[in-house]
Design a protein around this motif. Structure first.
Motif, PDB file in Angstrom:
ATOM      1  N   THR A  70      -2.924  16.159   0.121  1.00  0.00           N
ATOM      2  CA  THR A  70      -2.905  14.983  -0.741  1.00  0.00           C
ATOM      3  C   THR A  70      -1.475  14.622  -1.089  1.00  0.00           C
ATOM      4  O   THR A  70      -0.673  15.487  -1.459  1.00  0.00           O
ATOM      5  CB  THR A  70      -3.681  15.238  -2.045  1.00  0.00           C
ATOM      6  N   LEU A  71      -1.154  13.341  -0.978  1.00  0.00           N
ATOM      7  CA  LEU A  71       0.126  12.806  -1.438  1.00  0.00           C
ATOM      8  C   LEU A  71      -0.130  12.032  -2.724  1.00  0.00           C
ATOM      9  O   LEU A  71      -0.913  11.080  -2.742  1.00  0.00           O
ATOM     10  CB  LEU A  71       0.737  11.890  -0.381  1.00  0.00           C
ATOM     11  N   TYR A  72       0.503  12.461  -3.815  1.00  0.00           N
ATOM     12  CA  TYR A  72       0.297  11.848  -5.128  1.00  0.00           C
ATOM     13  C   TYR A  72       1.474  10.925  -5.442  1.00  0.00           C
ATOM     14  O   TYR A  72       2.600  11.386  -5.639  1.00  0.00           O
ATOM     15  CB  TYR A  72       0.210  12.917  -6.212  1.00  0.00           C
ATOM     16  N   GLY A  73       1.219   9.647  -5.520  1.00  0.00           N
ATOM     17  CA  GLY A  73       2.268   8.691  -5.847  1.00  0.00           C
ATOM     18  C   GLY A  73       1.915   7.899  -7.092  1.00  0.00           C
ATOM     19  O   GLY A  73       0.788   7.423  -7.241  1.00  0.00           O
ATOM     20  N   ALA A  74       2.894   7.754  -8.006  1.00  0.00           N
ATOM     21  CA  ALA A  74       2.701   6.968  -9.222  1.00  0.00           C
ATOM     22  C   ALA A  74       3.964   6.180  -9.504  1.00  0.00           C
ATOM     23  O   ALA A  74       5.079   6.665  -9.259  1.00  0.00           O
ATOM     24  CB  ALA A  74       2.362   7.874 -10.406  1.00  0.00           C
ATOM     25  N   ALA A  75       3.803   4.955 -10.007  1.00  0.00           N
ATOM     26  CA  ALA A  75       4.952   4.087 -10.288  1.00  0.00           C
ATOM     27  C   ALA A  75       4.732   3.314 -11.579  1.00  0.00           C
ATOM     28  O   ALA A  75       3.623   2.833 -11.844  1.00  0.00           O
ATOM     29  CB  ALA A  75       5.161   3.113  -9.127  1.00  0.00           C
ATOM     30  N   ARG A  76       5.796   3.192 -12.400  1.00  0.00           N
ATOM     31  CA  ARG A  76       5.751   2.340 -13.583  1.00  0.00           C
ATOM     32  C   ARG A  76       5.903   0.887 -13.136  1.00  0.00           C
ATOM     33  O   ARG A  76       6.809   0.557 -12.376  1.00  0.00           O
ATOM     34  CB  ARG A  76       6.888   2.692 -14.539  1.00  0.00           C
ATOM     35  N   LEU A  77       5.042   0.030 -13.621  1.00  0.00           N
ATOM     36  CA  LEU A  77       5.114  -1.382 -13.256  1.00  0.00           C
ATOM     37  C   LEU A  77       5.746  -2.224 -14.353  1.00  0.00           C
ATOM     38  O   LEU A  77       6.579  -3.082 -14.097  1.00  0.00           O
ATOM     39  CB  LEU A  77       3.713  -1.897 -12.942  1.00  0.00           C
ATOM     40  N   TRP A  78       5.340  -2.001 -15.592  1.00  0.00           N
ATOM     41  CA  TRP A  78       5.876  -2.679 -16.776  1.00  0.00           C
ATOM     42  C   TRP A  78       5.569  -1.764 -17.959  1.00  0.00           C
ATOM     43  O   TRP A  78       4.916  -0.723 -17.773  1.00  0.00           O
ATOM     44  CB  TRP A  78       5.260  -4.077 -16.951  1.00  0.00           C
ATOM     45  N   PRO A  79       6.034  -2.052 -19.145  1.00  0.00           N
ATOM     46  CA  PRO A  79       5.803  -1.140 -20.267  1.00  0.00           C
ATOM     47  C   PRO A  79       4.333  -0.761 -20.436  1.00  0.00           C
ATOM     48  O   PRO A  79       3.463  -1.612 -20.608  1.00  0.00           O
ATOM     49  CB  PRO A  79       6.312  -1.945 -21.474  1.00  0.00           C
ATOM     50  N   GLY A  80       4.080   0.542 -20.340  1.00  0.00           N
ATOM     51  CA  GLY A  80       2.728   1.063 -20.533  1.00  0.00           C
ATOM     52  C   GLY A  80       1.843   1.038 -19.313  1.00  0.00           C
ATOM     53  O   GLY A  80       0.732   1.553 -19.354  1.00  0.00           O
TER      54      GLY A  80
END
Length: 438
Positions: A70-80
């Protein structure tokens, strides 16, 4: 029951106008990227069986292996706001095509037709969190989590594709077959027929209200068109699930503990065991009784407690009504489990873990009568049944083989009355797990 779910949904999905979104200006990290790979090999010697059916565990000796990456990717897009994307690969098979034991010994296997490795999207969702208050928690960089600060008072909304175990029925000692107990009965509360497709993921919405010492969660998710399938039912008004959980955190004698209370309601085009018996007492087929308007409901209690910084224990209890056929997880209508884990500090291996657990699984009267008459579910069915609860013990030792990135876990499981049948078994399962994470 329906009024409780409706009220919970209203309270959690209604965002108060007074909530002010706070931005964490102390953190500049925008992304999180992690990886895991787990390989499990299990062997069972031959065992005694007076008879076998189409869903029975094979009585001859057998070795099978599974793999997930599994490749786990997460990104902030805008506040919250955080977007999560997890592509995953899985392959291999459980013993006897992952059939013949309700509390199956390998939580990394799926009931799919092909053993060849396949790539699919495990998770793809958007999370929006609203925060208020001055008390903060520090979130570490972790799987699907970006390092930063979060208020202890928050409301979060998640929509997309995810696993129900990502949010519900957590337990520090008994929840993840990639690093803890491997048995299905110990991944989650056994009698929780949690919504999922064949590979264990679901489409839906989760809302979570967090406070310093407690959390309330609610999920509304889709259902599949057939038991253990991957086709989503477009008639969402008739085929859906609701799950509600209250989590209370506390400190007892200086050590942390948590209790979680959960209830669920599954709706869809399901069959009923008793009706199948009435239609054909000699050869009942529960699928022939399927129609919309059927429900399965139940509850689960999940508790954990540290006794020292190195020793922790847990206990779980779950129940469902057992009238309608199992639709998502496994054929367990009642389950109780308890166990604990001990870190290896006292023998000079502080990152190693020794763990032991016991499980008792049971069936409703309708379910056991159906199997005794020769009926089959999608995971168990010996053609007949001499009923007794399925009893399981699991022991593993997790070794920190390399810098907390490579873990090796020898594992032993003893299974008495596999598929609730005293005419078969007992079964001994020996396993080894290699788990890489970074």
């Amino acid at each position: 029951m329906k009024r409780i779910f409706t009220l919970a949904a209203f309270l959690l999905l209604l965002t108060p106008a007074v909530i002010a979104q706070t931005t964490d200006t102390t953190t500049t990290k925008r992304f999180s990227l992690h990886f895991q790979q787990t390989v499990i090999t299990q062997y069972k010697p031959s065992f005694n069986a007076l008879y076998s059916g189409q869903n029975s565990l094979s009585p001859i000796s057998e070795t099978q292996s599974s793999i997930t990456s599994t490749l786990y990717g997460a990104a902030r897009l805008w506040p919250g706001a955080t977007a999560v994307f997890n592509p995953e690969l899985s392959g291999g098979s459980g013993l006897s095509k992952t059939e013949g034991i309700a509390g199956f010994p390998n939580g990394e296997t799926f009931r799919v037709n092909s053993v060849a490795p396949a790539i699919y999207i495990a998770r793809l969702y958007l999370n929006q969190t609203f925060q208020w208050g001055k008390e903060k928690d520090t979130l570490a960089d972790d799987v699907n989590q970006i390092a930063g600060l979060r208020s202890k008072r928050y409301l979060s909304l998640t929509v997309g594709k995810f696993g129900m175990a990502d949010f519900f029925d957590d337990n520090s000692f008994s929840h993840d077959p990639r690093s803890q107990f491997m048995n299905w009965s110990l991944m989650d509360n056994g009698a929780w027929d949690y919504p999922a497709n064949t590979r264990g993921y679901v489409m839906g919405l989760v809302s979570e209200l967090g406070q310093p010492t407690w959390t309330l969660r609610f999920a509304f998710t889709m259902s599949v068109t057939q038991a253990n399938s991957s086709t989503w039912d477009a008639r969402i008004g008739k085929a859906n699930t609701q799950t509600l959980e209250f989590e209370k955190r506390y400190v007892l004698s200086g050590q942390p503990g948590t209790v979680r209370l959960m209830t669920f309601l599954n709706n869809g085009k399901m069959g009923r065991y008793r009706e199948a018996l009435q239609l054909d007492p000699a050869a009942p087929v529960v699928d022939t009784t399927q129609r919309y308007g059927r429900h399965k409901y139940g509850f689960g209690i999940n508790a954990e407690q540290y006794l020292t910084k190195d020793l922790g224990i847990f206990a779980k209890l779950s129940w469902n009504d057992g009238h309608t056929q199992t639709w998502y997880f496994t054929e367990i209508d009642r389950s109780v489990s308890l166990g604990g884990e001990l870190k290896g500090t006292s023998w000079g291996r502080k990152d190693d873990v020794l763990a032991l657990a016991f499980v008792g699984n049971g069936l409703s009267h309708d379910h056991r009568d159906y199997l005794a008459a020769g009926g089959y579910g999608f995971i168990i069915g010996d053609g007949r049944l001499n009923y007794s609860p399925e009893m399981i013990a699991e022991l593993y030792y997790k070794i920190n083989a390399y810098q907390k990135k490579l873990w090796l876990s020898p594992d032993y499981q003893f299974i008495l009355h596999p598929a609730y049948n005293t005419d078969r078994g007992p079964v001994h399962v020996l396993g080894i797990r290699a788990h890489v994470e970074f």
